[in-house]
Design an enzyme around this catalytic site. Structure first.
Site, PDB file in Angstrom:
ATOM      1  N   ASP A  99     -11.482  -2.321 -15.013  1.00 11.22           N
ATOM      2  CA  ASP A  99     -10.359  -2.266 -13.937  1.00 11.22           C
ATOM      3  C   ASP A  99     -10.981  -2.256 -12.462  1.00 11.22           C
ATOM      4  O   ASP A  99     -12.195  -1.682 -12.392  1.00 11.22           O
ATOM      5  CB  ASP A  99      -9.645  -1.114 -14.405  1.00 11.22           C
ATOM      6  CG  ASP A  99      -8.283  -1.382 -13.727  1.00 11.22           C
ATOM      7  OD1 ASP A  99      -7.394  -1.337 -14.602  1.00 11.22           O
ATOM      8  OD2 ASP A  99      -7.856  -1.297 -12.711  1.00 11.22           O
ATOM      9  N   THR A 140      -4.191  -1.640  -9.067  1.00 12.00           N
ATOM     10  CA  THR A 140      -2.698  -0.627  -9.253  1.00 12.00           C
ATOM     11  C   THR A 140      -3.163   0.354 -10.195  1.00 12.00           C
ATOM     12  O   THR A 140      -2.127   1.403 -10.207  1.00 12.00           O
ATOM     13  CB  THR A 140      -1.865  -1.686  -9.766  1.00 12.00           C
ATOM     14  OG1 THR A 140      -2.271  -2.417 -10.827  1.00 12.00           O
ATOM     15  CG2 THR A 140      -1.190  -2.809  -8.834  1.00 12.00           C
ATOM     16  N   ASP A 171     -14.179  -6.892 -11.446  1.00  8.69           N
ATOM     17  CA  ASP A 171     -13.027  -7.452 -10.813  1.00  8.69           C
ATOM     18  C   ASP A 171     -12.903  -8.684 -11.991  1.00  8.69           C
ATOM     19  O   ASP A 171     -13.973  -9.193 -11.971  1.00  8.69           O
ATOM     20  CB  ASP A 171     -13.196  -8.016  -9.376  1.00  8.69           C
ATOM     21  CG  ASP A 171     -11.918  -8.741  -9.005  1.00  8.69           C
ATOM     22  OD1 ASP A 171     -11.099  -9.334  -9.620  1.00  8.69           O
ATOM     23  OD2 ASP A 171     -11.832  -8.905  -7.781  1.00  8.69           O
ATOM     24  N   VAL A 172     -11.881  -8.727 -12.678  1.00 11.61           N
ATOM     25  CA  VAL A 172     -11.885  -9.859 -13.904  1.00 11.61           C
ATOM     26  C   VAL A 172     -11.599 -11.238 -13.126  1.00 11.61           C
ATOM     27  O   VAL A 172     -11.693 -12.237 -13.948  1.00 11.61           O
ATOM     28  CB  VAL A 172     -10.804  -9.429 -14.645  1.00 11.61           C
ATOM     29  CG1 VAL A 172     -10.273 -10.332 -15.753  1.00 11.61           C
ATOM     30  CG2 VAL A 172     -11.168  -7.982 -15.237  1.00 11.61           C
ATOM     31  N   LEU A 178      -5.217  -7.876 -19.807  1.00 12.40           N
ATOM     32  CA  LEU A 178      -4.039  -7.233 -19.208  1.00 12.40           C
ATOM     33  C   LEU A 178      -4.087  -7.016 -17.788  1.00 12.40           C
ATOM     34  O   LEU A 178      -3.011  -6.654 -17.197  1.00 12.40           O
ATOM     35  CB  LEU A 178      -3.886  -5.690 -19.943  1.00 12.40           C
ATOM     36  CG  LEU A 178      -2.690  -5.681 -21.008  1.00 12.40           C
ATOM     37  CD1 LEU A 178      -3.519  -6.400 -22.269  1.00 12.40           C
ATOM     38  CD2 LEU A 178      -2.719  -4.285 -21.662  1.00 12.40           C
ATOM     39  N   SER A 197      -3.734  -7.463 -14.411  1.00 16.22           N
ATOM     40  CA  SER A 197      -2.749  -8.127 -13.497  1.00 16.22           C
ATOM     41  C   SER A 197      -1.849  -7.136 -12.733  1.00 16.22           C
ATOM     42  O   SER A 197      -1.245  -6.287 -13.394  1.00 16.22           O
ATOM     43  CB  SER A 197      -1.743  -9.352 -13.851  1.00 16.22           C
ATOM     44  OG  SER A 197      -0.729  -9.695 -13.143  1.00 16.22           O
ATOM     45  N   ALA A 246      -1.852 -11.344 -22.016  1.00 13.31           N
ATOM     46  CA  ALA A 246      -0.672 -10.897 -21.600  1.00 13.31           C
ATOM     47  C   ALA A 246       0.202 -11.546 -21.056  1.00 13.31           C
ATOM     48  O   ALA A 246       0.093 -11.543 -19.763  1.00 13.31           O
ATOM     49  CB  ALA A 246      -0.945  -9.342 -21.087  1.00 13.31           C
ATOM     50  N   TYR A 291       3.377 -14.549  -9.611  1.00 10.32           N
ATOM     51  CA  TYR A 291       3.321 -14.061 -10.944  1.00 10.32           C
ATOM     52  C   TYR A 291       3.755 -14.873 -11.927  1.00 10.32           C
ATOM     53  O   TYR A 291       2.923 -14.970 -12.753  1.00 10.32           O
ATOM     54  CB  TYR A 291       4.110 -12.765 -11.037  1.00 10.32           C
ATOM     55  CG  TYR A 291       4.172 -11.876 -12.076  1.00 10.32           C
ATOM     56  CD1 TYR A 291       3.079 -11.042 -12.172  1.00 10.32           C
ATOM     57  CD2 TYR A 291       5.060 -11.643 -12.904  1.00 10.32           C
ATOM     58  CE1 TYR A 291       2.817 -10.149 -13.346  1.00 10.32           C
ATOM     59  CE2 TYR A 291       5.052 -11.056 -14.089  1.00 10.32           C
ATOM     60  CZ  TYR A 291       3.928 -10.189 -14.360  1.00 10.32           C
ATOM     61  OH  TYR A 291       3.937  -9.396 -15.596  1.00 10.32           O
ATOM     62  N   THR A 307       8.841  -3.015 -20.268  1.00  9.80           N
ATOM     63  CA  THR A 307       8.211  -1.800 -20.874  1.00  9.80           C
ATOM     64  C   THR A 307       8.214  -0.752 -19.884  1.00  9.80           C
ATOM     65  O   THR A 307       7.796  -0.775 -18.624  1.00  9.80           O
ATOM     66  CB  THR A 307       6.872  -2.183 -21.653  1.00  9.80           C
ATOM     67  OG1 THR A 307       7.176  -3.236 -22.575  1.00  9.80           O
ATOM     68  CG2 THR A 307       6.450  -1.014 -22.512  1.00  9.80           C
TER      69      THR A 307
HETATM   70  P1  NAD Z   1      -0.267  -1.958 -14.363  1.00  8.89           P
HETATM   71  O1  NAD Z   1      -0.081  -2.504 -12.762  1.00  8.89           O
HETATM   72  O2  NAD Z   1      -0.064  -0.703 -14.492  1.00  8.89           O
HETATM   73  O3  NAD Z   1      -1.744  -2.408 -14.543  1.00  8.89           O
HETATM   74  C1  NAD Z   1      -2.418  -3.618 -14.448  1.00  8.89           C
HETATM   75  C2  NAD Z   1      -3.947  -3.038 -14.423  1.00  8.89           C
HETATM   76  O4  NAD Z   1      -4.772  -4.120 -14.036  1.00  8.89           O
HETATM   77  C3  NAD Z   1      -4.084  -2.033 -13.376  1.00  8.89           C
HETATM   78  O5  NAD Z   1      -5.016  -0.953 -13.882  1.00  8.89           O
HETATM   79  C4  NAD Z   1      -4.947  -2.746 -12.244  1.00  8.89           C
HETATM   80  O6  NAD Z   1      -5.731  -2.119 -11.449  1.00  8.89           O
HETATM   81  C5  NAD Z   1      -5.763  -3.716 -13.146  1.00  8.89           C
HETATM   82  N1  NAD Z   1      -6.140  -5.090 -12.358  1.00  8.89           N
HETATM   83  C6  NAD Z   1      -5.319  -6.179 -11.895  1.00  8.89           C
HETATM   84  N2  NAD Z   1      -6.010  -6.925 -11.301  1.00  8.89           N
HETATM   85  C7  NAD Z   1      -7.307  -6.817 -11.542  1.00  8.89           C
HETATM   86  C8  NAD Z   1      -8.569  -7.543 -11.589  1.00  8.89           C
HETATM   87  N3  NAD Z   1      -8.716  -8.645 -11.161  1.00  8.89           N
HETATM   88  N4  NAD Z   1      -9.649  -6.984 -12.141  1.00  8.89           N
HETATM   89  C9  NAD Z   1      -9.862  -5.687 -12.793  1.00  8.89           C
HETATM   90  N5  NAD Z   1      -8.475  -5.223 -13.077  1.00  8.89           N
HETATM   91  C10 NAD Z   1      -7.401  -5.369 -12.607  1.00  8.89           C
HETATM   92  O7  NAD Z   1       0.408  -2.967 -15.104  1.00  8.89           O
HETATM   93  P2  NAD Z   1       1.080  -2.720 -16.578  1.00  8.89           P
HETATM   94  O8  NAD Z   1       2.421  -2.520 -16.454  1.00  8.89           O
HETATM   95  O9  NAD Z   1       0.301  -1.989 -17.215  1.00  8.89           O
HETATM   96  O10 NAD Z   1       1.082  -4.358 -17.112  1.00  8.89           O
HETATM   97  C11 NAD Z   1      -0.365  -4.679 -17.732  1.00  8.89           C
HETATM   98  C12 NAD Z   1      -0.221  -6.208 -18.262  1.00  8.89           C
HETATM   99  O11 NAD Z   1       0.854  -6.385 -18.893  1.00  8.89           O
HETATM  100  C13 NAD Z   1      -0.165  -7.361 -16.887  1.00  8.89           C
HETATM  101  O12 NAD Z   1      -0.945  -8.258 -17.209  1.00  8.89           O
HETATM  102  C14 NAD Z   1       1.304  -7.490 -16.921  1.00  8.89           C
HETATM  103  O13 NAD Z   1       1.664  -8.685 -16.239  1.00  8.89           O
HETATM  104  C15 NAD Z   1       1.857  -7.346 -18.415  1.00  8.89           C
HETATM  105  N6  NAD Z   1       3.375  -7.122 -18.616  1.00  8.89           N
HETATM  106  C16 NAD Z   1       3.575  -5.905 -18.263  1.00  8.89           C
HETATM  107  C17 NAD Z   1       5.100  -5.500 -18.449  1.00  8.89           C
HETATM  108  C18 NAD Z   1       5.562  -4.296 -18.316  1.00  8.89           C
HETATM  109  O14 NAD Z   1       6.942  -4.017 -18.444  1.00  8.89           O
HETATM  110  N7  NAD Z   1       4.822  -3.177 -18.188  1.00  8.89           N
HETATM  111  C19 NAD Z   1       5.933  -6.630 -18.579  1.00  8.89           C
HETATM  112  C20 NAD Z   1       5.490  -8.009 -18.808  1.00  8.89           C
HETATM  113  C21 NAD Z   1       4.036  -8.280 -18.752  1.00  8.89           C
END
Ligand code: NAD
Ligand code: UDP
Length: 321
Positions: free
Chosen positions: A36, A40, A61-62, A82, A84, A125, A156, A186
């Site tokens: 990570d 965020t 950084d991914v 995951l 993003s 994801a 996005y 979620t």
């Molecule tokens: P979140 O923002 O809580 O978690 C995302 C994590 O990714 C964070 O810890 C952030 O720091 C990390 N991150 C972002 N860019 C990065 C990079 N370049 N390198 C390394 N780390 C990075 O969001 P979430 O709700 O946990 O979502 C997780 C995944 O699930 C995402 O891909 C999101 O698009 C997908 N998703 C989530 C939902 C939802 O309702 N929670 C719905 C649809 C899709």
């Protein structure tokens, strides 16, 4: 990590879903590498994982090549990509980081795995946002969506669609084992109270007796899945041999208007908050509900936690923030 255990790599490990996934993988006996960059996420979410000897955290950084952050010669059996930003106001604040992690980040991970670990299982994801403003309701995986290619949400939703395409190429043309999950809204503990999504906003506002900010007239719908159910679905998707090459919706089909959601949260928090109406953000989908018949058939999965029970657990978490 030289043992007989399976090794899973989780990108976005410090986020809301990533951290719950890490905890579940550890409890299932995996060794887990979590990556990570904290754009965020927060280390606080990994408090329990960091005490587990089977967990290694890497700050990285991914968007860059995994050569720059993964230990050399690490054998990975399973990848969950995951990473993003996921909250609309936050991904709109970081549009470039968002489109790059879903497009270039997915490409970099798959190319690296193709070279070093071609037999890896790779779970991507994606999102219900891939359906955009849906003309088909509820949304089935066969629906191609109705997405504005150049609007405020495109960094996005178009990048999630691009990421799906990258997965498709590596699955069809390079015979890699890839599974795509289209995740619908979620919620649960470890959401960032300040991340701007509707449940953290309403619960925080209600607990402080501040006005609940309904965007538009509140008639738009969403279908909310409790985090434990979603993680159970993710694990089944990753572990089921039948799911190889598939795209599967994961979410709870119980649909609510945003105004109903505001009322429920007000009620369950016993709040004195009033409801105020603010302008609807651009390209905000008017409805969203998953058809989960494919998840039921292929994975034997369906959500079990009622919205009320999930909400109560979420409220308790936010009370401690
Ligand atoms: P979140 O923002 O809580 O978690 C995302 C994590 O990714 C964070 O810890 C952030 O720091 C990390 N991150 C972002 N860019 C990065 C990079 N370049 N390198 C390394 N780390 C990075 O969001 P979430 O709700 O946990 O979502 C997780 C995944 O699930 C995402 O891909 C999101 O698009 C997908 N998703 C989530 C939902 C939802 O309702 N929670 C719905 C649809 C899709
Ligand atoms: N929303 C709202 N008030 C808020 C935050 C969000 O009315 O304080 C609405 C938003 O306009 C959308 C829905 O709630 O229609 C879900 O928003 P969220 O940002 O959680 O996720 P989305 O499903 O839009 O990605």
């Amino acid at each position: 990590m030289p043992t007989n255990k399976q090794t899973a790599l989780v990108t976005g490990a410090a986020g809301f879903l990533g951290s719950h996934l890490v905890d579940t993988l550890l409890s299932r006996g995996y060794q887990v590498l979590g990556v990570d960059n904290f754009i965020t996420g927060s280390k606080e979410n990994l408090k329990s994982a960091l005490q587990n000897g089977d967990f290694v955290f890497i700050q990285g950084d991914v968007i860059s090549s995994p050569d720059s952050y993964l230990p050399e010669d690490e054998k990975v059996d399973l990848v969950f990509h995951l990473a993003s930003p996921a909250s609309p106001p936050i991904y709109q604040k970081y549009p470039i980081e968002t489109y790059l992690v879903n497009s270039l980040g997915t490409h970099q991970l798959l190319q690296y795995m193709l070279e070093k670990n071609p037999d890896v299982r790779f779970v991507y994801a994606s999102s219900s946002e891939a359906y955009g403003e849906p003309q088909e309701h509820p949304q089935k995986e066969t629906y191609w969506g109705n997405v504005n290619p150049n609007g405020v949400r495109s960094c996005y939703d178009e990048s999630k669609r691009f990421g799906e395409m990258v997965c498709g190429v590596h699955s069809r043309d390079m015979s890699m084992d890839i599974r795509i999950m289209r995740i619908f809204n979620t919620f649960g503990p470890r959401m960032n109270p300040a991340d701007g999504r509707v449940i953290p906003n309403f619960v925080t506002q209600a607990l402080h007796n501040n006005p609940l900010t309904v965007y538009g007239d509140g008639s738009q719908t969403r279908s909310f899945c409790y985090v434990d159910d979603l993680i159970a679905g993710m694990i089944l998707l990753a572990e089921s041999p039948k799911a190889s090459g598939m795209t599967i919706n994961l979410g709870n089909p119980e649909e609510k208007t945003i105004l109903e959601l505001a009322m429920l949260i007000k009620e369950q928090t016993d709040s004195k908050s009033e409801i105020v109406y603010q302008p609807l953000p651009g390209d905000d989908p008017t409805k969203r509900r998953p058809d989960i018949s494919k998840a039921k058939e292929v994975l034997g999965w369906a959500p079990k936690v009622t919205f009320e029970v999930g909400l109560q657990k979420t409220i308790e978490y936010f009370k401690g923030k």
